[in-house]
Design a protein around this motif. Structure first.
Motif, PDB file in Angstrom:
ATOM      1  N   GLY A 152      -8.484  11.211   1.860  1.00  0.00           N
ATOM      2  CA  GLY A 152      -7.487  11.909   2.662  1.00  0.00           C
ATOM      3  C   GLY A 152      -6.252  11.066   2.933  1.00  0.00           C
ATOM      4  O   GLY A 152      -6.211   9.879   2.602  1.00  0.00           O
ATOM      5  N   CYS A 153      -5.268  11.688   3.560  1.00  0.00           N
ATOM      6  CA  CYS A 153      -3.998  11.007   3.835  1.00  0.00           C
ATOM      7  C   CYS A 153      -4.218   9.825   4.785  1.00  0.00           C
ATOM      8  O   CYS A 153      -4.943   9.938   5.772  1.00  0.00           O
ATOM      9  N   PHE A 154      -3.585   8.724   4.500  1.00  0.00           N
ATOM     10  CA  PHE A 154      -3.750   7.487   5.268  1.00  0.00           C
ATOM     11  C   PHE A 154      -3.367   7.692   6.736  1.00  0.00           C
ATOM     12  O   PHE A 154      -3.994   7.126   7.634  1.00  0.00           O
ATOM     13  N   PHE A 174      -0.840   9.063   0.658  1.00  0.00           N
ATOM     14  CA  PHE A 174      -0.180   9.806   1.728  1.00  0.00           C
ATOM     15  C   PHE A 174       0.193  11.217   1.262  1.00  0.00           C
ATOM     16  O   PHE A 174       0.465  11.421   0.074  1.00  0.00           O
ATOM     17  N   CYS A 175       0.239  12.143   2.230  1.00  0.00           N
ATOM     18  CA  CYS A 175       0.732  13.487   1.927  1.00  0.00           C
ATOM     19  C   CYS A 175       2.258  13.469   2.055  1.00  0.00           C
ATOM     20  O   CYS A 175       2.840  12.490   2.518  1.00  0.00           O
ATOM     21  N   GLU A 176       2.869  14.575   1.664  1.00  0.00           N
ATOM     22  CA  GLU A 176       4.329  14.639   1.670  1.00  0.00           C
ATOM     23  C   GLU A 176       4.909  14.449   3.076  1.00  0.00           C
ATOM     24  O   GLU A 176       5.930  13.803   3.254  1.00  0.00           O
ATOM     25  N   ASP A 177       4.233  15.005   4.091  1.00  0.00           N
ATOM     26  CA  ASP A 177       4.740  14.917   5.466  1.00  0.00           C
ATOM     27  C   ASP A 177       4.692  13.494   6.021  1.00  0.00           C
ATOM     28  O   ASP A 177       5.485  13.135   6.877  1.00  0.00           O
ATOM     29  N   CYS A 178       3.722  12.711   5.591  1.00  0.00           N
ATOM     30  CA  CYS A 178       3.500  11.383   6.193  1.00  0.00           C
ATOM     31  C   CYS A 178       4.035  10.232   5.342  1.00  0.00           C
ATOM     32  O   CYS A 178       3.960   9.082   5.760  1.00  0.00           O
ATOM     33  N   LYS A 179       4.530  10.522   4.159  1.00  0.00           N
ATOM     34  CA  LYS A 179       4.872   9.435   3.225  1.00  0.00           C
ATOM     35  C   LYS A 179       5.825   8.419   3.842  1.00  0.00           C
ATOM     36  O   LYS A 179       6.705   8.774   4.615  1.00  0.00           O
TER      37      LYS A 179
END
Ligand SMILES: [Zn+2]
Length: 238
Positions: A152-154, A174-179
């Protein structure tokens, strides 16, 4: 003083006309250096010890800090690694990893067992060697304190839906929102292959290439380590 160890030869340099200094990854003492005398002469009894990938029971004599190989009995030469270029570079990456990441005389029994099992699988196993190498590097990096976090996203911990980003500083995806600012976008298949590998599904030759490129980038960026055999392997896969 004599010492008996189980060791895998992970490197060697010439010393004088006929001798070598070997780097030996041992179960009992971590990586140690040991001189081996007369090994370049034709017919030398212990010649096999200086061959790459040699796994043997070795007896050292020790004077001060200096070790000398005085006897050895072969456990496995992993001979097929020397007959196929892909297997050779995969095996070469494994021993180079040990040489660069394991500090002199630091005990690493888990990594020792992983290394022996990986060389055995690379030499005699049916799984794709490149896939076995992905599995080795993910596990070895975790032992060395560079674990990847791929579940999952970090940041938000949610499954990453489509576009996937990797940040070498965190060893995380990371996902796009959290990058983060340092993230680079990676192929979602690379991420999925790494996740599957962590669940025990060893990738095939083709799907292992992109994860190997990512691991190569990660080791260079995060640990400043360049494994030449891995570079050779990746150059062959272009
Ligand atoms: Zn996220």
């Amino acid at each position: 003083m004599e010492e008996k160890v189980s060791g895998i030869v992970v490197g060697g340099v010439n010393y004088g006309e006929n001798d070598k200094i070997l780097s030996v990854f041992t179960l009992e003492q971590g990586v140690v250096s040991a001189k081996i005398k007369g090994v370049k002469k034709a017919g030398a009894k212990l010649k096999f010890v200086a061959e790459p990938f040699c796994f043997a029971q070795i007896i050292f004599s020790k004077t001060g800090k200096m070790r000398t190989v005085i006897n050895a009995s072969l456990i496995d030469s992993f001979y097929p690694l020397r007959t196929d270029l892909t297997r050779y570079f995969c095996g070469g990456t494994v021993v180079e990893y040990v040489k660069k990441f394991v500090k002199e005389s630091i005990l690493s029994p888990d990594l020792f067992i992983l290394t022996a099992n990986t060389l055995k699988q690379l030499a005699y196993g049916d799984l794709a060697p490149e896939g076995v190498l992905v599995d080795f590097l993910i596990k070895a990096l975790a032992f060395s304190g560079y674990a990847l976090k791929s579940d999952g996203c970090f940041t938000c911990n949610k499954p990453i839906p489509d576009r996937v980003y990797f940040d070498y500083v965190y060893g995380g995806f990371f996902c796009e929102d959290c990058k983060t600012q340092d993230c680079r976008e990676i192929n979602p298949d690379t991420y999925l292959t790494i996740q599957e590998c962590e669940k025990g599904n060893i990738p095939n030759s083709l799907s292992a290439v992109k994860p190997l490129r990512l691991l190569d980038y990660y080791m260079k960026a995060k640990a400043d380590v360049n494994l030449k055999s891995l570079g050779e392997l990746l150059a062959m896969s272009k």
